[in-house]
Design a protein around this motif. Structure first.
Motif, short mmCIF file in Angstrom:
data_model
loop_
_atom_site.label_atom_id
_atom_site.label_comp_id
_atom_site.label_asym_id
_atom_site.label_seq_id
_atom_site.Cartn_x
_atom_site.Cartn_y
_atom_site.Cartn_z
N ASP A 73 0.81 -1.21 0.00
CA ASP A 73 0.00 0.00 0.00
C ASP A 73 0.86 1.27 0.00
N GLN A 74 2.19 1.10 0.10
CA GLN A 74 3.14 2.21 0.13
C GLN A 74 2.88 3.18 1.29
N GLN A 75 2.24 2.67 2.35
CA GLN A 75 1.94 3.52 3.50
C GLN A 75 3.18 3.73 4.37
N GLY A 76 4.06 2.77 4.41
CA GLY A 76 5.26 2.87 5.23
C GLY A 76 5.00 2.43 6.66
N PRO A 77 6.07 2.12 7.37
CA PRO A 77 5.91 1.67 8.75
C PRO A 77 5.51 2.83 9.67
N VAL A 101 13.77 14.24 6.64
CA VAL A 101 12.52 14.92 6.28
C VAL A 101 12.85 16.30 5.70
N ARG A 102 13.73 17.01 6.38
CA ARG A 102 14.13 18.35 5.91
C ARG A 102 14.69 18.31 4.48
N ASP A 103 15.49 17.27 4.19
CA ASP A 103 16.13 17.16 2.87
C ASP A 103 15.25 16.47 1.83
N GLY A 104 14.00 16.19 2.19
CA GLY A 104 13.04 15.65 1.24
C GLY A 104 13.24 14.18 0.89
N MET A 105 13.90 13.43 1.76
CA MET A 105 14.11 12.00 1.48
C MET A 105 13.09 11.11 2.17
N VAL A 106 12.54 11.59 3.25
CA VAL A 106 11.50 10.86 3.99
C VAL A 106 10.35 11.81 4.22
N GLU A 107 9.17 11.28 4.11
CA GLU A 107 7.96 12.05 4.39
C GLU A 107 7.24 11.36 5.54
N LEU A 108 6.72 12.14 6.46
CA LEU A 108 5.93 11.61 7.57
C LEU A 108 4.46 11.85 7.24
N ASP A 114 -6.02 6.59 12.23
CA ASP A 114 -5.66 7.14 13.54
C ASP A 114 -4.70 8.31 13.32
N ARG A 115 -5.21 9.51 13.39
CA ARG A 115 -4.42 10.70 13.04
C ARG A 115 -3.29 10.97 14.04
N ARG A 116 -3.26 10.22 15.15
CA ARG A 116 -2.15 10.37 16.11
C ARG A 116 -0.93 9.57 15.66
N THR A 117 -1.13 8.66 14.73
CA THR A 117 -0.06 7.77 14.26
C THR A 117 0.54 8.31 12.97
N LYS A 118 1.88 8.30 12.92
CA LYS A 118 2.58 8.74 11.71
C LYS A 118 3.32 7.57 11.09
N HIS A 119 3.44 7.62 9.77
CA HIS A 119 4.16 6.62 9.00
C HIS A 119 5.35 7.28 8.31
N GLY A 120 6.47 6.57 8.27
CA GLY A 120 7.63 7.05 7.53
C GLY A 120 7.62 6.46 6.13
N VAL A 121 7.74 7.33 5.13
CA VAL A 121 7.69 6.90 3.73
C VAL A 121 8.87 7.51 2.98
N LEU A 122 9.56 6.69 2.21
CA LEU A 122 10.63 7.22 1.36
C LEU A 122 10.02 7.97 0.19
N THR A 123 10.53 9.14 -0.06
CA THR A 123 10.10 9.92 -1.23
C THR A 123 10.87 9.40 -2.45
N PRO A 124 10.50 9.81 -3.64
CA PRO A 124 11.31 9.43 -4.81
C PRO A 124 12.78 9.85 -4.66
N ARG A 125 13.00 11.04 -4.09
CA ARG A 125 14.37 11.47 -3.84
C ARG A 125 15.07 10.55 -2.85
N GLY A 126 14.35 10.13 -1.81
CA GLY A 126 14.91 9.21 -0.83
C GLY A 126 15.25 7.85 -1.42
N LYS A 127 14.37 7.36 -2.28
CA LYS A 127 14.63 6.07 -2.94
C LYS A 127 15.86 6.15 -3.82
N ALA A 128 16.01 7.27 -4.54
CA ALA A 128 17.18 7.44 -5.41
C ALA A 128 18.46 7.53 -4.58
#
Length: 182
Positions: A73-77, A101-108, A114-128
């Motif tokens: 689902d590409q939701q991330g952990p 996150v600041r450098d655009g490699m991971v997005e929260l 559950d809006r209290r829970t955040k997931h870490g997702v690699l951005t396209p820049r992070g994957k590269a």
């Protein structure tokens, strides 16, 4: 070419422990200190290898773990799952994620349910960046393996895996540790 080392026992070699070794530890050696020093040295070597990509070894480990835990689902952990997998506190994880996150490699991302829970997702820049970093990491890892030798490197990883296991933690906590009496 592997480096071999043999534990040195002052009693068996006839050498007296130095004054520093006779300090408050009462002649005991500190496994924690030895492992921390080794981990810092290895961390420095891997950090040097990743420096051209402006990454630290810890950041690469975070990105690799996020990548590994990405579902279809590409939701991330969740950050809680990620912290648990890395055996660190949630506050330490969020601190370590800030530059990514600041450098655009991971997005929260907030969890949809559950809006209290955040997931870490690699951005396209992070994957590269992760893809590039793996080659730098592999070169450093191969050099460490060559210097230690394959047997010592395998033994080191096996011991590290043992110490970081839940079984080790449970066994440690089950030991009868009577308080010291003077």
């Amino acid at each position: 070419m592997g480096i071999t080392s043999t534990p040195v026992d002052a009693k068996s070699t006839g050498n007296k422990p130095s004054l520093q070794e006779q300090d408050i530890l009462g002649g005991r050696v500190c496994t924690n200190t030895a492992l921390r020093l080794a981990a810092r040295r290895l961390g420095q070597l891997y950090d040097e290898a990743l420096a051209p990509l402006d990454l630290k070894a810890t950041q690469l480990a975070l990105m690799a773990e996020i990548h590994k835990l990405m579902g279809p689902d590409q939701q991330g952990p969740t950050l809680q799952d990620l912290a648990s997998r890395l055996a660190i506190q949630l506050s330490a994880l969020t601190h370590a994620l800030r530059p990514l996150v600041r450098d655009g490699m991971v997005e929260l991302r907030l969890d949809a349910k559950d809006r209290r829970t955040k997931h870490g997702v690699l951005t396209p820049r992070g994957k590269a960046r992760l893809s590039k970093a793996v080659a730098y990491w592999a070169a450093a890892n191969d050099r460490v393996e060559a210097v230690l030798g394959p047997v010592s490197a395998a033994n080191l990883r096996a011991l590290a895996d043992q110490v970081s296991s839940d079984a080790f933690l449970a066994a440690y906590r089950q030991e009868d540790r009577a308080p010291c009496t003077d």
